[in-house]
Motif scaffolding. Structure first.
Motif, PDB file in Angstrom:
ATOM      1  N   ILE A 124      37.734  17.862 101.018  1.00  0.00           N
ATOM      2  CA  ILE A 124      37.675  18.123 102.061  1.00  0.00           C
ATOM      3  C   ILE A 124      38.877  17.486 103.182  1.00  0.00           C
ATOM      4  CG2 ILE A 124      36.304  18.206 104.278  1.00  0.00           C
ATOM      5  CD1 ILE A 124      33.806  18.241 102.479  1.00  0.00           C
ATOM      6  N   ALA A 125      39.075  16.380 102.908  1.00  0.00           N
ATOM      7  CA  ALA A 125      40.150  15.832 103.620  1.00  0.00           C
ATOM      8  C   ALA A 125      41.477  16.361 103.382  1.00  0.00           C
ATOM      9  CB  ALA A 125      40.340  14.347 103.601  1.00  0.00           C
ATOM     10  N   SER A 126      41.742  16.616 102.031  1.00  0.00           N
ATOM     11  CA  SER A 126      42.881  17.108 101.591  1.00  0.00           C
ATOM     12  C   SER A 126      43.182  18.522 102.113  1.00  0.00           C
ATOM     13  CB  SER A 126      42.910  17.158  99.932  1.00  0.00           C
ATOM     14  OG  SER A 126      43.347  15.936  99.410  1.00  0.00           O
ATOM     15  N   ALA A 127      42.334  19.367 102.182  1.00  0.00           N
ATOM     16  CA  ALA A 127      42.271  20.732 102.680  1.00  0.00           C
ATOM     17  C   ALA A 127      42.360  20.787 104.063  1.00  0.00           C
ATOM     18  CB  ALA A 127      40.777  21.475 102.384  1.00  0.00           C
ATOM     19  N   HIS A 128      41.831  19.626 104.666  1.00  0.00           N
ATOM     20  CA  HIS A 128      42.194  19.557 106.291  1.00  0.00           C
ATOM     21  C   HIS A 128      43.366  19.145 106.596  1.00  0.00           C
ATOM     22  CE1 HIS A 128      42.212  17.712 110.325  1.00  0.00           C
ATOM     23  NE2 HIS A 128      41.303  18.503 110.572  1.00  0.00           N
ATOM     24  N   ARG A 129      43.991  18.351 105.845  1.00  0.00           N
ATOM     25  CA  ARG A 129      45.536  17.943 106.102  1.00  0.00           C
ATOM     26  C   ARG A 129      46.649  18.980 105.636  1.00  0.00           C
ATOM     27  NH1 ARG A 129      43.902  13.184 103.345  1.00  0.00           N
ATOM     28  NH2 ARG A 129      44.709  14.138 101.431  1.00  0.00           N
ATOM     29  N   ALA A 130      46.154  19.870 104.687  1.00  0.00           N
ATOM     30  CA  ALA A 130      47.095  20.904 104.341  1.00  0.00           C
ATOM     31  C   ALA A 130      47.176  22.347 105.214  1.00  0.00           C
ATOM     32  CB  ALA A 130      46.769  21.378 103.032  1.00  0.00           C
ATOM     33  N   LEU A 131      46.026  22.244 106.188  1.00  0.00           N
ATOM     34  CA  LEU A 131      45.770  23.545 107.118  1.00  0.00           C
ATOM     35  C   LEU A 131      46.633  23.467 108.276  1.00  0.00           C
ATOM     36  CD1 LEU A 131      42.050  24.035 106.509  1.00  0.00           C
ATOM     37  CD2 LEU A 131      43.866  25.901 105.955  1.00  0.00           C
ATOM     38  N   ASN A 132      47.193  24.519 108.780  1.00  0.00           N
ATOM     39  CA  ASN A 132      47.760  24.848 109.999  1.00  0.00           C
ATOM     40  C   ASN A 132      46.462  24.661 110.902  1.00  0.00           C
ATOM     41  OD1 ASN A 132      50.515  25.356 110.037  1.00  0.00           O
ATOM     42  ND2 ASN A 132      50.237  27.333 108.993  1.00  0.00           N
ATOM     43  N   GLU A 133      46.946  24.767 112.374  1.00  0.00           N
ATOM     44  CA  GLU A 133      45.957  24.424 113.484  1.00  0.00           C
ATOM     45  C   GLU A 133      45.379  25.910 113.460  1.00  0.00           C
ATOM     46  OE1 GLU A 133      44.295  22.514 116.277  1.00  0.00           O
ATOM     47  OE2 GLU A 133      45.964  21.651 115.436  1.00  0.00           O
ATOM     48  N   GLY A 134      43.769  25.906 113.213  1.00  0.00           N
ATOM     49  CA  GLY A 134      42.908  27.164 113.111  1.00  0.00           C
ATOM     50  C   GLY A 134      43.036  27.681 111.972  1.00  0.00           C
ATOM     51  N   GLY A 135      43.503  26.909 110.793  1.00  0.00           N
ATOM     52  CA  GLY A 135      43.284  27.464 109.445  1.00  0.00           C
ATOM     53  C   GLY A 135      41.872  27.250 108.985  1.00  0.00           C
ATOM     54  N   VAL A 136      41.718  27.976 107.837  1.00  0.00           N
ATOM     55  CA  VAL A 136      40.408  28.100 107.494  1.00  0.00           C
ATOM     56  C   VAL A 136      40.230  27.751 105.776  1.00  0.00           C
ATOM     57  CG1 VAL A 136      38.564  29.938 106.618  1.00  0.00           C
ATOM     58  CG2 VAL A 136      39.784  30.106 108.934  1.00  0.00           C
ATOM     59  N   PHE A 137      39.213  27.094 105.401  1.00  0.00           N
ATOM     60  CA  PHE A 137      38.803  26.349 104.328  1.00  0.00           C
ATOM     61  C   PHE A 137      37.825  27.151 103.913  1.00  0.00           C
ATOM     62  CE2 PHE A 137      37.282  22.666 101.462  1.00  0.00           C
ATOM     63  CZ  PHE A 137      37.588  23.204 100.576  1.00  0.00           C
ATOM     64  N   CYS A 138      37.651  28.202 102.840  1.00  0.00           N
ATOM     65  CA  CYS A 138      36.631  28.924 102.378  1.00  0.00           C
ATOM     66  C   CYS A 138      36.262  28.805 101.149  1.00  0.00           C
ATOM     67  CB  CYS A 138      36.942  30.391 102.632  1.00  0.00           C
ATOM     68  SG  CYS A 138      35.751  31.516 102.640  1.00  0.00           S
ATOM     69  N   PHE A 139      34.715  28.354 100.670  1.00  0.00           N
ATOM     70  CA  PHE A 139      34.263  28.356  99.280  1.00  0.00           C
ATOM     71  C   PHE A 139      33.077  28.759  99.464  1.00  0.00           C
ATOM     72  CE2 PHE A 139      33.795  24.253 101.635  1.00  0.00           C
ATOM     73  CZ  PHE A 139      32.497  24.009 101.349  1.00  0.00           C
ATOM     74  N   ASN A 140      32.377  28.625  97.946  1.00  0.00           N
ATOM     75  CA  ASN A 140      30.965  28.805  97.876  1.00  0.00           C
ATOM     76  C   ASN A 140      30.527  27.636  97.034  1.00  0.00           C
ATOM     77  OD1 ASN A 140      32.275  29.502  95.372  1.00  0.00           O
ATOM     78  ND2 ASN A 140      30.989  31.326  94.981  1.00  0.00           N
ATOM     79  N   ALA A 141      29.169  27.474  97.403  1.00  0.00           N
ATOM     80  CA  ALA A 141      28.455  26.234  96.780  1.00  0.00           C
ATOM     81  C   ALA A 141      27.022  26.614  96.344  1.00  0.00           C
ATOM     82  CB  ALA A 141      28.646  25.282  97.944  1.00  0.00           C
ATOM     83  N   VAL A 142      26.370  25.645  95.919  1.00  0.00           N
ATOM     84  CA  VAL A 142      25.037  25.872  95.326  1.00  0.00           C
ATOM     85  C   VAL A 142      24.237  24.602  96.013  1.00  0.00           C
ATOM     86  CG1 VAL A 142      25.216  24.736  93.233  1.00  0.00           C
ATOM     87  CG2 VAL A 142      23.464  26.235  93.728  1.00  0.00           C
ATOM     88  N   ASP A 143      23.012  24.528  96.664  1.00  0.00           N
ATOM     89  CA  ASP A 143      22.252  23.757  97.253  1.00  0.00           C
ATOM     90  C   ASP A 143      21.457  23.076  95.960  1.00  0.00           C
ATOM     91  OD1 ASP A 143      20.299  22.108  98.314  1.00  0.00           O
ATOM     92  OD2 ASP A 143      20.681  23.269 100.150  1.00  0.00           O
ATOM     93  N   LYS A 144      21.826  21.756  95.726  1.00  0.00           N
ATOM     94  CA  LYS A 144      21.106  20.939  94.629  1.00  0.00           C
ATOM     95  C   LYS A 144      19.410  20.856  94.996  1.00  0.00           C
ATOM     96  CE  LYS A 144      20.892  16.324  96.879  1.00  0.00           C
ATOM     97  NZ  LYS A 144      21.487  14.785  96.767  1.00  0.00           N
ATOM     98  N   GLN A 145      19.132  21.140  96.065  1.00  0.00           N
ATOM     99  CA  GLN A 145      17.716  21.112  96.326  1.00  0.00           C
ATOM    100  C   GLN A 145      16.872  22.505  95.879  1.00  0.00           C
ATOM    101  OE1 GLN A 145      17.395  19.986 100.385  1.00  0.00           O
ATOM    102  NE2 GLN A 145      17.489  17.615  99.777  1.00  0.00           N
ATOM    103  N   ARG A 146      17.847  23.528  95.462  1.00  0.00           N
ATOM    104  CA  ARG A 146      17.150  24.826  95.452  1.00  0.00           C
ATOM    105  C   ARG A 146      17.455  25.407  93.869  1.00  0.00           C
ATOM    106  NH1 ARG A 146      18.614  24.409 100.726  1.00  0.00           N
ATOM    107  NH2 ARG A 146      16.850  25.342 102.161  1.00  0.00           N
ATOM    108  N   ILE A 147      18.344  24.486  93.191  1.00  0.00           N
ATOM    109  CA  ILE A 147      18.521  24.946  91.881  1.00  0.00           C
ATOM    110  C   ILE A 147      17.150  25.118  90.797  1.00  0.00           C
ATOM    111  CG2 ILE A 147      19.611  24.028  89.705  1.00  0.00           C
ATOM    112  CD1 ILE A 147      21.649  22.683  91.314  1.00  0.00           C
ATOM    113  N   ASN A 148      17.169  26.206  90.166  1.00  0.00           N
ATOM    114  CA  ASN A 148      16.119  26.370  89.189  1.00  0.00           C
ATOM    115  C   ASN A 148      16.909  26.265  87.719  1.00  0.00           C
ATOM    116  OD1 ASN A 148      14.265  27.464  87.526  1.00  0.00           O
ATOM    117  ND2 ASN A 148      13.713  28.999  88.964  1.00  0.00           N
ATOM    118  N   ASN A 149      16.404  25.234  87.292  1.00  0.00           N
ATOM    119  CA  ASN A 149      17.120  24.876  85.682  1.00  0.00           C
ATOM    120  C   ASN A 149      16.486  25.966  84.770  1.00  0.00           C
ATOM    121  OD1 ASN A 149      17.992  22.328  87.007  1.00  0.00           O
ATOM    122  ND2 ASN A 149      16.099  21.382  86.187  1.00  0.00           N
TER     123      ASN A 149
END
Length: 251
Positions: A124-149
């Motif tokens: 997250i810190a590397s992405a922040h450093r690499a972005l211009n002012e107003g730049g966007v970091f976009c990703f998808n993620a899964v919540d560990k508390q909602r994983i169905n094994n």
């Protein structure tokens, strides 16, 4: 049936394994979100880019797109797919760029390849450093508390006279910051079947933990994991798209 390490390098089978993924729809949806929240710039970097299919679609849409990955054979294929793009062998938790970016993406849940919460914070810190002012970091993620094994995704595909069956699913023990992506591949050719199994260690994080990591340096918007519509996250589903805008005044 033999059970062994069928492939030591998945780069040659990666696209076949991901044949059901609609890269075009994903890329289009992220571009729409970037148009809404971004700074109108077109400099793009795809983290954990694999063989470069997302990069290809961003290039075709007029972006100056590049990619990074820790797997050189993947990058070699990406360079063939996108000869006009720059690809670099880097770890997404500590990457550097030559010029500030306007959009950074990390799709197919690759953000979870960070090795623990500290490395996720470093990413997250590397992405922040690499972005211009107003730049966007976009990703998808899964919540560990909602994983169905018990859930998994399966599909089959044909290549060079062989039938491949792919199966993948999340597994979380219910405690800690570690989860895994369990993957199996069956290859059937001339009546003989081989099986390859692997388990990829990944960081486990709840959405509340993830937002807490992001909010000091990003304005965070969370959406349903739907690439056809832009719908705010319902606070229930376990998959989401995160759109993170670099906060003003933070270097």
């Amino acid at each position: 049936m033999s059970v062994n390490a069928l492939y030591t390098d998945l780069s040659g089978y990666y696209d076949l394994m991901c044949v059901d993924i609609d890269y075009q729809a994903q890329s289009h949806a992220i571009r729409r979100l970037h148009q809404i929240f971004g700074n109108e710039g077109k400099r793009h970097l795809d983290l954990a880019c694999g063989t470069g299919p997302h990069v290809r679609h961003f290039l075709d849409a007029g972006y100056t797109s590049s990619g990074l990955d820790i797997n050189q054979p993947m990058l070699d294929i990406a360079a063939q797919r996108c000869p006009e793009a720059h690809f670099s062998l880097q770890d997404m938790s500590s990457f550097e760029v030559d010029e500030p970016l306007d959009l950074i993406t990390c799709l197919l849940y690759s953000i979870h390849y960070s090795d623990g919460l500290d490395k996720l914070g470093d990413c997250i810190a590397s992405a922040h450093r690499a972005l211009n002012e107003g730049g966007v970091f976009c990703f998808n993620a899964v919540d560990k508390q909602r994983i169905n094994n018990a859930l998994s995704a399966k599909h089959t595909a044909q290549q060079a006279g062989a039938t491949f069956s792919f199966c993948s699913g999340w597994h979380y023990s219910g405690q800690g910051a570690r989860q895994s992506l369990r993957l199996s591949i069956e290859k059937t050719e001339a009546g003989k079947t081989q099986m390859w199994n692997d388990e990829h260690p990944m960081v486990a994080v709840s959405f509340s933990e993830l937002i807490a990591l992001l909010e000091p340096t990003f304005e965070v918007h969370v959406f349903e994991h739907d690439y056809q519509t832009i719908t705010p996250w319902d606070n229930v589903s376990g998959n989401a798209i995160f759109v993170c805008v670099k906060r003003e005044g933070l270097a």
